[in-house]
Write an enzyme that holds these catalytic residues in place. Sequence first.
Site, PDB file in Angstrom:
ATOM      1  N   ASP A  13     -29.475 101.509 -19.941  1.00 39.90           N
ATOM      2  CA  ASP A  13     -29.722 101.603 -18.494  1.00 39.90           C
ATOM      3  C   ASP A  13     -29.461 103.005 -17.952  1.00 39.90           C
ATOM      4  OD1 ASP A  13     -30.105  98.688 -18.382  1.00 39.90           O
ATOM      5  OD2 ASP A  13     -27.928  98.590 -18.586  1.00 39.90           O
ATOM      6  N   LYS A  16     -33.869 106.034 -19.206  1.00 39.49           N
ATOM      7  CA  LYS A  16     -34.747 106.548 -20.264  1.00 39.49           C
ATOM      8  C   LYS A  16     -36.211 106.518 -19.839  1.00 39.49           C
ATOM      9  CE  LYS A  16     -33.085 103.512 -23.210  1.00 39.49           C
ATOM     10  NZ  LYS A  16     -31.957 102.976 -22.400  1.00 39.49           N
ATOM     11  N   GLY A  42     -35.147  97.233 -20.758  1.00 41.65           N
ATOM     12  CA  GLY A  42     -35.737  97.353 -19.429  1.00 41.65           C
ATOM     13  C   GLY A  42     -35.781  98.798 -18.983  1.00 41.65           C
ATOM     14  N   HIS A  43     -36.958  99.248 -18.582  1.00 43.38           N
ATOM     15  CA  HIS A  43     -37.116 100.604 -18.050  1.00 43.38           C
ATOM     16  C   HIS A  43     -37.699 100.512 -16.650  1.00 43.38           C
ATOM     17  CE1 HIS A  43     -36.197 102.225 -21.948  1.00 43.38           C
ATOM     18  NE2 HIS A  43     -37.293 101.781 -22.496  1.00 43.38           N
ATOM     19  N   GLN A 225     -32.285 100.095 -25.452  1.00 44.45           N
ATOM     20  CA  GLN A 225     -30.823  99.997 -25.510  1.00 44.45           C
ATOM     21  C   GLN A 225     -30.219 101.407 -25.643  1.00 44.45           C
ATOM     22  OE1 GLN A 225     -32.554  97.550 -27.773  1.00 44.45           O
ATOM     23  NE2 GLN A 225     -32.642  96.351 -25.916  1.00 44.45           N
TER      24      GLN A 225
END
Length: 428
Positions: A13, A16, A42-43, A225
């Site tokens: 988080d 990225k 999640g991005h 991650q």
Amino acid sequence: MPAIVVLGAQWGDEGKGKATDLLATSQPIDYVVRTSGGHNAGHTIVVNGEKYATHLLPSGILTPGATSVIANGVVVSPEALFRELDGLIERGVEVAQLVVSSNAHVIASYHVAVDKVSERFLGKNQIGTTGRGIGPAYGDKVNRVGIRVADLFDEKILRQKVEAALEVRNQVLAKVYNRRAIDVDSVVEELLTYTDRLRPMVADTSLLLNKALDDGKTVLFEGAQATMLDVDHGTYPFVTSSSPIAGGVCTGAGIGPTRIDRVIGVIKAYSTRVGSGPFPTELFDQDGIDLQRIGGEIGVSTGRTRRCGWYDAVVARYAARVNGLTEFYLTKLDVLDTWERIPVCVAYDVDGVRHDEMPMTQTEYHHATPVYEYFDGWGTDISGCRSFEELPKNAQVYVKALEEMSGAPFWAVGVGPGREQTVVVNER
């Protein structure tokens, strides 16, 4: 032969997606590649004021002209893949240039069932998984009873593999967890419904990427991650089931280590973590609440509130070392705008012994307490700054101090969610 790796240097988080998007808009990017994880990642990317969230897809799917690749190290839920694609199509995003590795492993419905029931069974010892079948799918991969994407196109092989996987799984579900056994036919039938749409996307991605590098194309490898969640080098056992460090990019994409030119570690100006596990700088006071609120620290994939703490230079140095980072990209500096004094963890105290590097054992890390240095805040909005010289003097001091203690140069600093809200510290 420019091959660039972007990965997380903390517990995930870190932003990225923004780093990937920034690189893809500052220079021509031909391929953007995911090499590990699944739809537990999640991005969040903000483009022209509009927010997008990707999970299984590379965030490069938003980059015009770039080919997005889901490589062999990823575990793929076909249902999640097509749900995410359809969501982007509805918003007018062009998604035709997507390639999926034939060797990527498939997440089936029974992986999700086992993930959820086993996590509940652990009670207070829960790992903090997303319950999306990621760990069980990687477990089947290592145990050599996994299903690969290519298997979906051979019904006979697919059925044999599902039967082999469920032979043991169903015994565990029924006799340990007191759950109903999963029917082989229903699993096979569901997986076969995806084949027609999936087939045109599937390729030998290792061959594709190596040829691209041979031809001088620019390939951006996008991490999921982060370093501290790596199954070998993270805070085990509170980790993911894959290898999101730079070395994992090579095995997860089928390229050699000599092909990589830059390794960029994305790191927040403070620290966050989702799920269980040790977190030395975690805050349980108003500062922690304020970091969560101002930083909008809610998990993109899970919706879980992120645990918040101060910047941890020990973790930064560790990430620089195990990844061989060529540089850092520091994000969310603007979140700290209102603090009068900002602590930074420069070392750990473990039972009276100072540790400037990561403690060797799990027990030591659980006992680690932060040793802080304090920096004066800047007390003003920096979101409009576009050069390092425009930052307030105290913000410059803070950034340079973090750079000196973190083990690699700082390439750039994020001062807001937009791709344009970036301050370059060291030109590349």
